[in-house]
Design an enzyme around this catalytic site. Sequence first.
Site, PDB file in Angstrom:
ATOM      1  N   ARG A   1      67.336 -12.270  69.539  1.00 25.37           N
ATOM      2  CA  ARG A   1      67.310 -11.458  68.329  1.00 25.37           C
ATOM      3  C   ARG A   1      66.540 -12.171  67.217  1.00 25.37           C
ATOM      4  O   ARG A   1      65.790 -13.104  67.479  1.00 25.37           O
ATOM      5  CB  ARG A   1      68.743 -11.117  67.933  1.00 25.37           C
TER       6      ARG A   1
ATOM      7  N   ARG B   1      78.563   1.425  66.043  1.00 28.18           N
ATOM      8  CA  ARG B   1      77.314   0.882  65.487  1.00 28.18           C
ATOM      9  C   ARG B   1      76.396   0.339  66.585  1.00 28.18           C
ATOM     10  O   ARG B   1      76.861  -0.202  67.574  1.00 28.18           O
ATOM     11  CB  ARG B   1      77.608  -0.222  64.484  1.00 28.18           C
TER      12      ARG B   1
ATOM     13  N   ASN C   1      84.512 -14.543  66.776  1.00 26.69           N
ATOM     14  CA  ASN C   1      83.215 -13.912  66.603  1.00 26.69           C
ATOM     15  C   ASN C   1      83.078 -13.672  65.109  1.00 26.69           C
ATOM     16  O   ASN C   1      83.587 -12.681  64.585  1.00 26.69           O
ATOM     17  CB  ASN C   1      83.107 -12.605  67.384  1.00 26.69           C
TER      18      ASN C   1
ATOM     19  N   PRO D   1      82.723  -9.697  60.084  1.00 28.66           N
ATOM     20  CA  PRO D   1      82.190  -8.492  59.469  1.00 28.66           C
ATOM     21  C   PRO D   1      81.482  -7.557  60.436  1.00 28.66           C
ATOM     22  O   PRO D   1      80.777  -7.991  61.343  1.00 28.66           O
ATOM     23  CB  PRO D   1      81.204  -9.019  58.413  1.00 28.66           C
ATOM     24  N   ASN D   2      81.742  -6.291  60.226  1.00 30.38           N
ATOM     25  CA  ASN D   2      81.128  -5.164  60.931  1.00 30.38           C
ATOM     26  C   ASN D   2      81.605  -5.001  62.370  1.00 30.38           C
ATOM     27  O   ASN D   2      81.251  -4.020  63.026  1.00 30.38           O
ATOM     28  CB  ASN D   2      79.594  -5.240  60.873  1.00 30.38           C
TER      29      ASN D   2
ATOM     30  N   ALA E   1      77.886 -12.119  61.285  1.00 30.49           N
ATOM     31  CA  ALA E   1      76.808 -12.726  60.494  1.00 30.49           C
ATOM     32  C   ALA E   1      77.242 -13.987  59.758  1.00 30.49           C
ATOM     33  O   ALA E   1      76.406 -14.828  59.426  1.00 30.49           O
ATOM     34  CB  ALA E   1      76.248 -11.706  59.506  1.00 30.49           C
TER      35      ALA E   1
ATOM     36  N   GLU F   1      83.406 -20.197  69.835  1.00 26.76           N
ATOM     37  CA  GLU F   1      82.542 -19.218  69.160  1.00 26.76           C
ATOM     38  C   GLU F   1      82.002 -18.255  70.207  1.00 26.76           C
ATOM     39  O   GLU F   1      81.516 -18.686  71.256  1.00 26.76           O
ATOM     40  CB  GLU F   1      81.390 -19.954  68.477  1.00 26.76           C
TER      41      GLU F   1
ATOM     42  N   TYR G   1      75.562  -3.445  71.094  1.00 25.50           N
ATOM     43  CA  TYR G   1      76.979  -3.778  71.189  1.00 25.50           C
ATOM     44  C   TYR G   1      77.779  -2.901  72.146  1.00 25.50           C
ATOM     45  O   TYR G   1      78.973  -3.130  72.325  1.00 25.50           O
ATOM     46  CB  TYR G   1      77.615  -3.724  69.797  1.00 25.50           C
TER      47      TYR G   1
ATOM     48  N   HIS H   1      79.713 -14.435  70.925  1.00 20.57           N
ATOM     49  CA  HIS H   1      78.832 -13.371  70.457  1.00 20.57           C
ATOM     50  C   HIS H   1      78.667 -12.371  71.590  1.00 20.57           C
ATOM     51  O   HIS H   1      78.497 -12.769  72.751  1.00 20.57           O
ATOM     52  CB  HIS H   1      77.467 -13.914  70.042  1.00 20.57           C
TER      53      HIS H   1
END
Length: 139
Positions: free
Chosen positions: A104, A17, A71, A9-10, A74, A95, A22, A97
């Site tokens: 964070r 964004r 990735n 998502p996103n 969330a 995985e 990012y 990121h």
Amino acid sequence: MNIQIINGPNLNLLGVREKSIYGDSSFESYLETLKSRYPQLNIAYYQSNVEGEIINKLHEIGFSFDGVVMNAGAYTHTSVAIADAIAAVKTPVVEVHISNVYKREEFRHHSMLAANCKGVIAGFGMDSYRLAIESLIAQ
């Protein structure tokens, strides 16, 4: 060698964004860089904002591809269902990121997926994907 990149998502909004976190490049432009760097690989790309669609993609390619770079956004921190799907397939999953999740919010410090993955790469920007591919090539 067939590598599937799955973004959650996103991540379709990369380059638009939260550029301070990012960066300002879209994933599609970075994907072209990866494909030109690894012409010997078949790199497929899939992005969805929907948890079930990500699970369906894992089921679809999880017995035929050589590796997955995931990735989950969330969903990394919330999805037992994606973790179970990773455990259910034979294809190794790395995985990734873009940001260093440990710098964070506290809730980002725990991954539901990591225990079922080959490894985790975080905090190297888009280069996290390249590092994941390198780990899959070396397996």
